[in-house]
Design an enzyme around this catalytic site. Structure first.
Site, mmCIF file in Angstrom:
data_model
loop_
_atom_site.group_PDB
_atom_site.id
_atom_site.type_symbol
_atom_site.label_atom_id
_atom_site.label_comp_id
_atom_site.label_asym_id
_atom_site.label_seq_id
_atom_site.Cartn_x
_atom_site.Cartn_y
_atom_site.Cartn_z
ATOM 1 N N HIS A 1 49.063 7.337 74.827
ATOM 2 C CA HIS A 1 48.077 6.852 74.115
ATOM 3 C C HIS A 1 48.145 5.260 74.589
ATOM 4 O O HIS A 1 49.023 4.182 73.948
ATOM 5 C CB HIS A 1 48.433 6.754 72.708
ATOM 6 C CG HIS A 1 47.453 6.183 71.570
ATOM 7 N ND1 HIS A 1 47.247 6.345 70.369
ATOM 8 C CD2 HIS A 1 46.402 5.146 71.887
ATOM 9 C CE1 HIS A 1 46.337 5.518 69.853
ATOM 10 N NE2 HIS A 1 45.787 4.968 70.772
ATOM 11 N N HIS B 1 45.211 2.292 75.976
ATOM 12 C CA HIS B 1 43.702 2.107 76.637
ATOM 13 C C HIS B 1 43.813 1.096 77.646
ATOM 14 O O HIS B 1 44.341 0.133 77.575
ATOM 15 C CB HIS B 1 42.950 1.490 75.593
ATOM 16 C CG HIS B 1 42.934 2.317 74.222
ATOM 17 N ND1 HIS B 1 41.877 2.908 73.740
ATOM 18 C CD2 HIS B 1 43.780 2.606 73.049
ATOM 19 C CE1 HIS B 1 41.874 3.666 72.608
ATOM 20 N NE2 HIS B 1 43.201 3.241 72.073
ATOM 21 N N HIS C 1 41.451 9.673 67.688
ATOM 22 C CA HIS C 1 42.184 8.829 66.845
ATOM 23 C C HIS C 1 41.746 8.994 65.471
ATOM 24 O O HIS C 1 40.605 9.378 64.984
ATOM 25 C CB HIS C 1 41.529 7.119 66.981
ATOM 26 C CG HIS C 1 42.191 6.364 68.159
ATOM 27 N ND1 HIS C 1 41.919 6.992 69.437
ATOM 28 C CD2 HIS C 1 42.758 5.344 68.477
ATOM 29 C CE1 HIS C 1 42.611 6.239 70.483
ATOM 30 N NE2 HIS C 1 43.130 5.156 69.864
ATOM 31 N N GLU D 1 44.671 6.284 61.341
ATOM 32 C CA GLU D 1 44.864 4.977 61.920
ATOM 33 C C GLU D 1 44.776 4.046 60.481
ATOM 34 O O GLU D 1 45.610 3.697 59.830
ATOM 35 C CB GLU D 1 44.468 4.505 62.887
ATOM 36 C CG GLU D 1 44.981 3.014 63.442
ATOM 37 C CD GLU D 1 43.988 2.480 64.744
ATOM 38 O OE1 GLU D 1 43.205 3.118 65.077
ATOM 39 O OE2 GLU D 1 44.788 1.447 65.305
ATOM 40 N N ASP E 1 49.417 2.041 72.944
ATOM 41 C CA ASP E 1 47.721 1.400 72.510
ATOM 42 C C ASP E 1 47.175 0.565 73.388
ATOM 43 O O ASP E 1 46.819 0.827 74.406
ATOM 44 C CB ASP E 1 47.954 1.152 71.086
ATOM 45 C CG ASP E 1 46.725 1.381 70.317
ATOM 46 O OD1 ASP E 1 45.952 2.194 71.105
ATOM 47 O OD2 ASP E 1 46.595 1.269 69.096
ATOM 48 N N ASP E 2 47.395 -0.934 72.904
ATOM 49 C CA ASP E 2 46.873 -1.938 73.856
ATOM 50 C C ASP E 2 47.888 -2.884 73.714
ATOM 51 O O ASP E 2 47.810 -3.886 73.233
ATOM 52 C CB ASP E 2 45.618 -2.598 72.923
ATOM 53 C CG ASP E 2 44.623 -1.255 72.648
ATOM 54 O OD1 ASP E 2 43.949 -0.964 73.540
ATOM 55 O OD2 ASP E 2 44.524 -0.926 71.512
#
Ligand code: ADE
Ligand code: ZN
Length: 355
Positions: free
Chosen positions: A30, A32, A210, A213, A291-292
């Site tokens: 996961h 991006h 997703h 969340e 994630d980011d």
């Protein structure tokens, strides 16, 4: 299936456990790719492409990364994408990330890319796909890093836009392993995307979304039942629904949990109160991811080490389970997975084994 020893008090010194975690083979499921765009690269690309930025310098941009919820982050994340204009930009973005991932002993990564955040700016698949794919090829050749791209559609946009995006991706399908769903979760339930996920199933793509969340447990249930997803991205709010928890445990649905993201987006108050240990103890197939990372202050090893430092209930058996889960839950070929799992077990041999 891996089982977790409970209670999980590892006898081993904490520093040794963190070292084992960091050096262990692992999968990142996961991340991006646009969320790996570091502020330094934003400034470099802005200069290269003549894009004006509303920040004086890298530090000023970093200071703006004080998010109150998912939307406050997404606004800056999409704004950051504006500096990505050429094939070379996308190559530089992805190659920088792959080198960083390899340093964390990631052997397999399944990054999301958000075509609509580029096509909406007039940057087409013929620009970003060659850049991303060349970086992935170099990562395989030079770093031994296996990459499987997941095309992710933006849930705040209409489903027709997602369907058109999937159509535009057809010439690149040999290089895409799955379909994902991201962006603003609240008020954009999974069922809004039933047709595009049905089309993905026809195309033989893996499906993930997703869910849970910021959205309610029902979004997790509907992602499974309506979209047919094989993994849930985040899923931490499933803990509010005991029946759903039982189902996730029974069906061993992988959850790609992102602890630093959850803290930075105010989904949980801090790492010490993150519910990952409860999810794991309930028998769910949990993984840890970034994630980011350029926006949330850490890559996958930072997520692992900071979480384990903050949670005394997490020991060697949980470390083993989380990282083994990441390899098991990947969409890579079985032969590759068997090889990585053998390397993984060699790394953890003699440490503390699940029952
Ligand atoms: N896009 C990038 N990061 C995301 C996240 N954490 N949730 C939803 N959409 C995203
Ligand atoms: Zn995400």
């Amino acid at each position: 299936m891996t089982q977790v020893i409970a209670p999980a008090q590892a006898a081993m010194p904490h520093a040794l456990l963190l070292d084992l975690l960091e050096r262990s083979p692992k999968a990142e499921l996961h991340v991006h790719i646009e969320g790996t765009l570091e502020p330094e690269l934003i400034f470099l690309l802005a200069q290269r492409n003549g894009v004006a930025l509303p920040y004086l310098d890298v530090e000023a941009l970093r200071r703006a990364y004080a998010f109150t919820d998912l939307q406050s982050f997404l606004d800056l994340y999409y704004a950051g994408c504006a500096v990505l204009r050429t094939e070379q930009d996308f190559f530089d973005l992805a190659w920088a990330y792959f080198q960083r991932a390899a340093r964390d002993h990631v052997v397999r990564v399944e990054p999301f890319f958000d075509p609509q955040s580029h096509t909406a700016r007039g940057i087409g698949f013929e620009v970003f796909m060659p850049g991303l794919l060349q970086a992935a090829q170099r990562a395989q050749d030079e770093l031994g890093l296996s990459v499987g791209w997941i095309l992710s559609v933006l849930r705040h946009l209409p489903e027709d836009d997602a369907l058109q995006t999937l159509d535009a991706a057809m010439p690149w399908m040999d290089h895409i392993i799955g379909l994902g769903l991201d962006s603003s979760e609240r008020s954009n339930p999974p069922e809004k995307f039933a047709r595009v996920f049905a089309r993905a199933a026809q195309l033989g793509l893996h499906r993930v979304a997703h869910a849970g969340e910021e959205g309610p447990p029902d979004y997790v249930r509907n992602a499974l039942d309506v979209l047919g997803v094989e993994r849930i991205d985040h899923g931490v709010r499933a803990a509010e629904d005991p029946q759903l928890m039982q189902r996730l445990a029974r069906e061993q649905v992988p959850l790609t949990v992102c602890p630093l993201s959850n803290v930075r987006l105010c989904v949980v108050p801090d790492l010490a109160r993150h519910n990952l240990p409860q999810l794991l103890a309930a028998g769910l197939k949990v993984t840890v991811n970034a994630d980011d990372p350029a926006y949330f202050g850490g890559y996958v090893n930072d997520n692992l080490t900071q979480l384990f430092a903050a949670q005394p209930a997490l020991g060697a058996s949980q470390a083993y389970a989380l990282l083994r889960n990441s390899l098991e839950a990947s969409f890579a070929a079985d032969a590759d997975k068997s090889l990585w799992l053998a390397q993984f077990d060699a790394h953890w041999q003699g440490v503390e084994r699940p029952q």
